[in-house]
Structure formats: C-alpha cells, structure tokens
Design a protein around this motif. Structure first.
Motif, PDB file in Angstrom:
ATOM      1  N   ALA A   1     -55.089 -14.531 -12.947  1.00  0.00           N
ATOM      2  CA  ALA A   1     -54.113 -13.528 -12.510  1.00  0.00           C
ATOM      3  C   ALA A   1     -52.783 -13.765 -13.210  1.00  0.00           C
ATOM      4  O   ALA A   1     -52.318 -14.900 -13.318  1.00  0.00           O
ATOM      5  N   VAL A   2     -52.161 -12.687 -13.691  1.00  0.00           N
ATOM      6  CA  VAL A   2     -50.850 -12.799 -14.329  1.00  0.00           C
ATOM      7  C   VAL A   2     -49.812 -13.198 -13.289  1.00  0.00           C
ATOM      8  O   VAL A   2     -48.947 -14.042 -13.544  1.00  0.00           O
ATOM      9  N   HIS A   3     -49.855 -12.603 -12.100  1.00  0.00           N
ATOM     10  CA  HIS A   3     -48.945 -12.993 -11.018  1.00  0.00           C
ATOM     11  C   HIS A   3     -49.694 -13.888 -10.031  1.00  0.00           C
ATOM     12  O   HIS A   3     -49.578 -15.091 -10.073  1.00  0.00           O
ATOM     13  N   HIS A   4     -50.448 -13.315  -9.130  1.00  0.00           N
ATOM     14  CA  HIS A   4     -51.326 -14.096  -8.252  1.00  0.00           C
ATOM     15  C   HIS A   4     -52.498 -13.198  -7.854  1.00  0.00           C
ATOM     16  O   HIS A   4     -52.455 -11.980  -8.052  1.00  0.00           O
ATOM     17  N   PRO A   5     -53.577 -13.774  -7.326  1.00  0.00           N
ATOM     18  CA  PRO A   5     -54.807 -12.997  -7.102  1.00  0.00           C
ATOM     19  C   PRO A   5     -54.743 -12.021  -5.938  1.00  0.00           C
ATOM     20  O   PRO A   5     -55.747 -11.385  -5.629  1.00  0.00           O
ATOM     21  N   PHE A   6     -53.579 -11.882  -5.305  1.00  0.00           N
ATOM     22  CA  PHE A   6     -53.457 -10.976  -4.157  1.00  0.00           C
ATOM     23  C   PHE A   6     -52.706  -9.703  -4.527  1.00  0.00           C
ATOM     24  O   PHE A   6     -52.355  -8.902  -3.672  1.00  0.00           O
ATOM     25  N   THR A   7     -52.437  -9.529  -5.835  1.00  0.00           N
ATOM     26  CA  THR A   7     -51.718  -8.358  -6.330  1.00  0.00           C
ATOM     27  C   THR A   7     -52.673  -7.184  -6.481  1.00  0.00           C
ATOM     28  O   THR A   7     -53.757  -7.314  -7.044  1.00  0.00           O
ATOM     29  N   SER A   8     -52.234  -6.033  -6.016  1.00  0.00           N
ATOM     30  CA  SER A   8     -53.085  -4.841  -6.054  1.00  0.00           C
ATOM     31  C   SER A   8     -53.124  -4.241  -7.458  1.00  0.00           C
ATOM     32  O   SER A   8     -52.087  -4.100  -8.105  1.00  0.00           O
TER      33      SER A   8
ATOM     34  N   LEU B   1     -52.822  -6.923 -14.887  1.00  0.00           N
ATOM     35  CA  LEU B   1     -53.313  -7.631 -13.706  1.00  0.00           C
ATOM     36  C   LEU B   1     -53.855  -9.004 -14.089  1.00  0.00           C
ATOM     37  O   LEU B   1     -53.653  -9.979 -13.368  1.00  0.00           O
ATOM     38  N   LEU B   2     -54.513  -9.079 -15.259  1.00  0.00           N
ATOM     39  CA  LEU B   2     -55.221 -10.291 -15.654  1.00  0.00           C
ATOM     40  C   LEU B   2     -54.883 -10.672 -17.083  1.00  0.00           C
ATOM     41  O   LEU B   2     -54.420  -9.849 -17.880  1.00  0.00           O
ATOM     42  N   GLU B   3     -55.123 -11.927 -17.414  1.00  0.00           N
ATOM     43  CA  GLU B   3     -55.075 -12.402 -18.782  1.00  0.00           C
ATOM     44  C   GLU B   3     -56.207 -13.397 -18.985  1.00  0.00           C
ATOM     45  O   GLU B   3     -56.694 -13.998 -18.026  1.00  0.00           O
TER      46      GLU B   3
ATOM     47  N   ILE C   1     -35.130 -13.017 -11.924  1.00  0.00           N
ATOM     48  CA  ILE C   1     -34.571 -13.553 -10.682  1.00  0.00           C
ATOM     49  C   ILE C   1     -35.468 -13.276  -9.483  1.00  0.00           C
ATOM     50  O   ILE C   1     -35.288 -13.868  -8.418  1.00  0.00           O
ATOM     51  N   GLY C   2     -36.421 -12.353  -9.632  1.00  0.00           N
ATOM     52  CA  GLY C   2     -37.304 -12.046  -8.521  1.00  0.00           C
ATOM     53  C   GLY C   2     -38.553 -11.352  -8.995  1.00  0.00           C
ATOM     54  O   GLY C   2     -38.580 -10.742 -10.071  1.00  0.00           O
ATOM     55  N   GLY C   3     -39.597 -11.468  -8.204  1.00  0.00           N
ATOM     56  CA  GLY C   3     -40.843 -10.805  -8.540  1.00  0.00           C
ATOM     57  C   GLY C   3     -41.682 -10.572  -7.309  1.00  0.00           C
ATOM     58  O   GLY C   3     -41.583 -11.303  -6.317  1.00  0.00           O
ATOM     59  N   GLY C   4     -42.480  -9.527  -7.354  1.00  0.00           N
ATOM     60  CA  GLY C   4     -43.348  -9.232  -6.227  1.00  0.00           C
ATOM     61  C   GLY C   4     -44.379  -8.193  -6.594  1.00  0.00           C
ATOM     62  O   GLY C   4     -44.571  -7.864  -7.764  1.00  0.00           O
TER      63      GLY C   4
END
Length: 608
Positions: free
Chosen positions: A466-473, A454-456, A503-506
């Motif tokens: 946030a590794v992805h963005h701060p709205f990730t559960s 979730l974090l680094e 090619i995609g992420g979510g």
C-alpha cells in the motif's frame, strides 16, 4: 574576592524562599505607568554590570527582562550582597519602579523605559557557570544544547516556540470541539501490525514471551470509534516509529489525529482549511487564501517532479518526450524506446551559472540515480551546449519554443526511467531555488495532493504494498483494475503540503469487509494472516460500519514551519538525537538484569 570564593560565601547564606514575599509582577510587564510603585520581582540573573558605585542586573523570567539597580545610597546591604551575583543565580528583589535617566532607555526591551531601584535582595539559589550563554544568538553545538536542555529551554527563542505550540494546541482543541469532535484517548500499549515502519515493542511481564507495540498511529482504533458511532473523533496524540531519523523526524512524535463518519473528501478539505486559517491568523497574523490549490498526484509529478511540491517559486518541468523520440541524440532516443521520459527545466537568466556550477549540479543529479544531466545555455547566436551538435536546428527551435526560452536562459535535460527523471529534476529544481535565493521569505503556500496510486510494487518482497496504508479506499471507477492491473488503481487518499513539506495525510477508508478482504488479497495477505493481524477490524466491519475518513497531521512539523525553525527538535521540549538517544537523561540505557529475568528476556549483544 574571586568568583569561587564569592560562590562559597553565598552558599553559606540561607537560600530559602523569603517568607512573606509574593511576586507582584513578571519581568516583562512593568512600564512608565508603574513609576513610584513598590514591586517584588523574581527570576534569573541574565547579566551583572558593576559600574563602581552602581550595580546593574538584567533580571529575566519567561516574560522578559527588567533592569534592576543596586545603589549603596538606597540600601547598602542589598548593594553589598549584589556583588556576589553571577549569571543564572535565582533571586528575588523588592524595589521601586522609576524612569530610566534621559538617554538611557532601551527600545529593544518591552521594559526599556524603566528600571527598579532595589532595597532588598534575597538569593534563592546559586548556579554554576553555564556551558553556554542563555541568549538567542549564542553559538553552541546542538549536542551541548541537548545535553543541557533545561538550560537551552531558558533561551527566549525556545520558550517562544513552546508557547506558540501551546497556543496552537489550545486553538486546535477549541476549533474541533466547536465542530462536534470528541477527544478520545486511544491505547498506547497495543498489538503489532507491521505494515509500515518498524514498531517499538514492549515486553509483557504477565504474559511471558509476548509483546505490546507502541502505536505508529491510532489508525485502527479511530476507525473502530467510527464503527462505535462517535461520528467525529480528534486527539493530539503521541506516536512512535522505529525508523531512521532526519531533521523533521523523531522516534516519538505528536500527531493531530481526526476521523469522521458520513463524509467525503470535500468535507475534509473545508474543515482543515478553516482550522489552518485560524492558526495562522491568531499565531502569525497571516490571512490564508482558501481554498488551497489541488493537484492530482500525477499532475504534481509531471509539473514539479515530486508529490511534495514547493509552490513558492516556478521552475516547472516540461515534457519533451514526443518531440525528441526518434531524434539523432542516442541518450534521448534510447530513453524513449525503453519507455522512459525526456523532460527539461528552464532557469531564467541561468546562463550566468559557471561551468563549475553546472558540473556541481550534474554531480548532484547523480545522487538520485541519474547517469548524467545535459544542459544548454541559450545565447543570442544559438545554443552553447555539449549536446547541441546532436540535435538538428529545427528540433532545437521546437524545444526552445515549448520551453518558452529566451536568450540568457539555461535548459536542463533529463532522459531516463520516469521515477529517475522526476526525482532528479524535482531535487535539482529545489536546489537551484535555494542556491539562487528564488524562494520568497515569509510566504506560505499550501496545496492538496490527491488521487495517489493505491499500490506500488515492492521488488524486494515481490508483492504489491500500500502506498499509504491497507485501509485506504480505492476510487470506485478504478475497482475493475484491482485484479487485471493493480498499479492503475487510484486511491481516495490526500496529502496536504506546505512549502515543499508534507504536513498531513489521510484518506477515505474502506468500510466494507468484502472490499477490505479483497485489498488484503491483492497485497498478498492471506486469510489467516489477515485474521491474525486485523481480525478485530474485520469483525467490526461486519456490524454496520459507516462510510468514514480522516486525516493526521505532524504537529511538530507544522509548528516547526510556523516558527521558522530548521528542525523539529527546536519545537519539542525534550527531543531525541538522530540516533534516537537523549543526551540529557542517557536514554536508552541498559536494564537491570533482574528486570530482564522478570520479563524472560536474554540480551544477545553479538546478534547471534
């Protein structure tokens, strides 16, 4: 008469669309069945060949090429006018379809069995000599292609890329519409929420001193659409990021953006695998094997050294840390004592690599922070390696046994911090596969990467990010680590990787205000900062936000991989360079001083 004189002569002719002429066929559709028919063709002159009595012209439009023939016996006026034709002139012709003479058919053309005998010619427009040949195999620098993009796009390969892209977008919209998705356009002028790449800012004239931001993604708006009860949203949308560019990046790019309510990860995987199966079947004639392989983030790093593994070839990494701890080789021993890893990569039949090849690989490894890289050639009589003398025979045998090594193989070793080990060997793995031609052609291998951290820790900012963005559960079972050991928390994020390219992420999103506030707190975003940046989202989460999740795909990147192009610039009609400039239009350009005054902006080029 020379070409310049001919051009002047043609320009004196009335260059207008011929009244009463209607194009009857395109330049790729005529066949033997059309023999004897009178047709009207329009297009560009690909090339002209004067054979003395007869003049042959390859006439091109977006559908193909048709050979047309000017014969003085058939029409002297048309034949005389054809002498003036040059490459890329735009013309209209009337003529009769006939079979080509025996032995003169061209099997490389769809229309290669026929030609059109012309009895009337109209020159619709002349053209300067183009700076490069309008052919697929033309050799010209990319800068010239981008400056004359309108000419580059005439090449059949470029038109094929754009047509495949169009078809992919059409199939995509149909696929998701049939599954209950509603396409909604989200704002382009929005609020800056700097939690990723730099924003492109747009000054507001009616609100002096304030700026909009162009969206890096529609992330917050698509979550708000879930709060609004739309349940299934999709959009093929332009996004903008002010970041350093590479072959697969652009300052403006296109995403397929999706969000759904009341779903789990499995719903996303099944939906996307179905969509891609349709695209690859319809556009490339390929049957994809589903479900796609799934690897956790940790497994991907352990086996391939990267969270974007190319699965078209082997060369998996092997952990030797437990075998070599406490051994006499100081590099291995001290790396383990510092909490690092010792890993190896086996290249079958790699002993054929020369010493220069090995030295080049060691230098390449150093580009990723490695101090060096050890190697060992497995010979029938033992190891050929600079480190063999530091490892006792029983340890060498144990390493070979774990690596399943055979005579003729070569082993590469890396001992360092886990990040350095994985990044270095992951890149060496790819380089070896490319250099030794180990990657099968025409193969597509997908895999889902799941359970990202979730974090680094960001050492420059001295805070978690946030590794992805701060709205990730976060994963429910890891919530207790948020305060005690945040780096242990895994997320409900997932990426889809194709042939070593993401090619995609979510992710499944946070849908509760208390959890979102807690994550902001761990990220060092205080209550007031969270309110200033994300207040509208926090407010919305108080009004019955459903559980929801989604995914976004780099549409340009996907089309690039499907067409086999080497850059996304080859699948975008009017791309920017790696310096984010448009060589054709000259953008970006300096604004008029009056525009700046209206916006209350003063430009300081010295950066003072």
């Amino acid at each position: 008469m020379d070409q310049q004189a001919k051009s002047l002569e043609v320009q004196s002719v009335e260059l207008t669309f011929p009244s009463g002429w209607r194009r009857s066929h395109d330049c790729g559709s005529l066949r033997l069945d059309h023999s004897g028919q009178n047709v009207v063709l329009m297009g560009w002159v690909q090339r002209r060949r004067d054979h003395g009595g007869l003049i042959f012209v390859d006439l091109r439009d977006r559908e193909g090429i048709t050979q047309i023939v000017f014969d003085p016996q058939a029409d002297a006026a048309a034949h005389e006018a054809a002498h003036a034709l040059r490459s890329e002139y735009v013309i209209a012709v009337q003529g009769t379809v006939r079979q080509r003479p025996e032995g003169m058919a061209n099997p490389k053309l769809k229309t290669g069995d026929i030609e059109v005998l012309v009895y009337a010619l109209k020159i619709l427009n002349v053209a300067k000599t183009p700076p490069f040949l309008i052919e697929d195999d033309t050799e010209v620098s990319e800068s010239v292609r981008l400056k004359y993009r309108y000419l580059d796009l005439r090449r059949p390969v470029m038109q094929a890329h754009l047509r495949l892209r169009h078809r992919a977008a059409f199939l995509t919209r149909n696929y998701f519409a049939e599954r209950g998705f509603i396409e909604v356009e989200t704002p382009v002028l929005t609020k800056s929420t700097p939690e990723g790449a730099r924003d492109y800012l747009v000054p507001s004239r009616v609100n002096p001193g304030k700026f909009y931001a162009l969206p890096q993604s529609p992330q917050l708006f698509k979550q708000l659409l879930m709060v609004a009860g739309l349940e299934r949203y999709m959009q093929i949308v332009k996004c903008f990021r002010d970041e350093d560019l590479r072959a697969d990046r652009q300052p403006e790019f296109t995403q397929l953006d999706l969000e759904m309510s009341f779903i789990e990860e499995e719903d996303i995987y099944e939906l996307i695998e179905g969509w891609l199966s349709i695209l690859f079947k319809d556009l490339l004639g390929l049957e994809l094997s589903t479900p796609f392989l799934r690897l956790s983030y940790r497994d991907a790093l352990n086996r391939y050294g990267t969270d974007r593994p190319d699965l078209r070839f082997g060369l998996e990494l092997t952990d030797l840390t437990d075998l070599v701890k406490g051994c006499d080789f100081r590099v291995f021993r001290e790396a383990v004592e510092r909490g690092g890893l010792v890993k190896s990569l086996r290249l079958a039949d790699g002993a054929r690599l020369s010493r220069k090849d090995l030295d080049d690989l060691v230098h390449y490894a150093q580009e990723f922070g490695a101090k060096g890289m050890a190697w060992a050639k497995l010979q029938p009589d033992g190891w050929q390696s600079p480190i063999a003398k530091f490892l006792d025979p029983s340890l060498r045998d144990a390493i070979v046994d774990r690596m399943q090594g055979r005579p003729g193989d070569i082993l590469f070793f890396m001992a360092d911090h886990p990040t350095v080990v994985h990044e270095t060997l992951g890149n060496v793995r790819t380089r070896l596969a490319q250099q030794l031609d180990l990657i099968p052609k025409g193969q597509y291998r997908f895999c889902w990467i799941t359970h990202f951290p979730l974090l680094e820790w960001n050492p420059d900012e001295k805070r978690y990010v946030a590794v992805h963005h701060p709205f990730t559960s976060p994963l429910e079972e890891d919530m207790d680590f948020l305060e005690s050991d945040p780096l242990k928390v895994r997320s409900r994020a997932y990426d889809l990787v194709l042939n070593g390219t993401e090619i995609g992420g979510g992710s499944i999103r946070i849908h509760r205000e208390d959890v979102q506030k807690k994550i902001f707190g761990v990220l060092g975003i205080g209550d007031q900062e969270a309110r200033d940046k994300f207040g509208f989202l926090l407010d919305a989460l108080q009004y019955g936000a459903p559980p929801h999740g989604g995914i976004a795909f780099g549409f340009d990147r996907l089309i690039m991989l499907m067409t086999g192009a080497t850059s996304i610039r080859d699948v975008i009609a009017f791309p920017k360079t790696q310096k984010a400039t448009c060589l054709m239009s000259g953008a970006p350009s300096e604004p008029d001083v009056n525009q700046l005054l209206e916006l209350c902006i003063r430009v300081d080029k010295e950066g003072r």
